[in-house]
Design an enzyme around this catalytic site. Structure first.
Site, short mmCIF file in Angstrom:
data_model
loop_
_atom_site.label_atom_id
_atom_site.label_comp_id
_atom_site.label_asym_id
_atom_site.label_seq_id
_atom_site.Cartn_x
_atom_site.Cartn_y
_atom_site.Cartn_z
N LEU A 108 82.70 -28.27 -6.15
CA LEU A 108 82.61 -26.95 -5.54
C LEU A 108 84.01 -26.35 -5.49
O LEU A 108 84.97 -27.03 -5.15
CB LEU A 108 82.06 -27.04 -4.12
CG LEU A 108 80.61 -27.48 -3.98
CD1 LEU A 108 80.36 -28.09 -2.62
CD2 LEU A 108 79.70 -26.28 -4.19
N CYS A 109 84.12 -25.08 -5.84
CA CYS A 109 85.38 -24.34 -5.74
C CYS A 109 86.50 -25.00 -6.52
O CYS A 109 86.45 -25.09 -7.72
CB CYS A 109 85.76 -24.13 -4.27
SG CYS A 109 84.50 -23.34 -3.27
#
Length: 186
Positions: A108-109
């Site tokens: 994520l991210c």
């Protein structure tokens, strides 16, 4: 009933929203998970938007964590956390084990950074927070602006806003792998 066991890799500055949402979602699915960290203390501090958030107990120190005991690895965002993790040789060895054993890896991210540092991104389609698009391209990856990108055993998402799709897809892939292992289970 076979339950999946997940490793969530964190250090100080991890995205609190991403970890809380992942813990909540996977607990509802009946999965177990551990917060794994190279930190030598008992807790890792989260980052919540523009300031430090709560501290979370580390379940397993990276030296004690056996990658073969987990079905998937999740590397949540939080630029501070991931920047601490990405060049740590123990973290690199831990992540490399998931790669070598073709286990699911969810990012994520900024969570993709450790994969860049072990050379795993070249030629792969991936997404992330837009600010590291050039990092991915410089590492030979193919960046896509999509909520979730699946490429082999790699599942990536842009931001915490994409987490519902990320969680759903990771869950579906784990379930489909279970069907391959146990085709007659219902």
């Amino acid at each position: 009933m076979l339950m999946f066991h997940l490793a969530i890799l964190v250090s100080d500055g991890f995205d609190e929203q991403a970890v809380k949402a992942s813990q909540s979602y996977f607990k509802k699915q009946g999965y177990s998970y551990e917060l794994v960290s190279p930190k030598k203390s008992e807790f890792a501090r989260s980052w919540s938007y523009k300031d430090w958030g709560a501290s979370y107990a580390i379940d397993r120190h990276i030296h004690e964590a056996d990658p073969t005991a987990y079905d998937a690895l999740i590397m949540p965002g939080g630029a501070l956390s991931i920047d601490n993790l990405r060049t740590d040789s123990d973290v690199q060895t831990f992540v490399q084990s998931f790669v070598c054993n073709n286990k699911l890896i969810g990012t994520l991210c900024h969570g993709v950074w450790p994969l860049l540092d072990i050379g795993y991104i070249r030629g792969k389609h991936i997404t992330s927070v837009r600010t590291i698009k050039v990092d991915i391209e410089n590492a030979g990856g193919i960046w896509e602006d999509e909520p979730v990108v699946v490429y082999g055993n790699l599942i990536s998402s842009r931001t915490s806003d994409d987490m519902p799709d990320f969680h759903r897809i990771l869950h579906e892939i784990l379930q489909s792998r279970l069907q391959v292992l146990r085709p007659n289970s219902s």
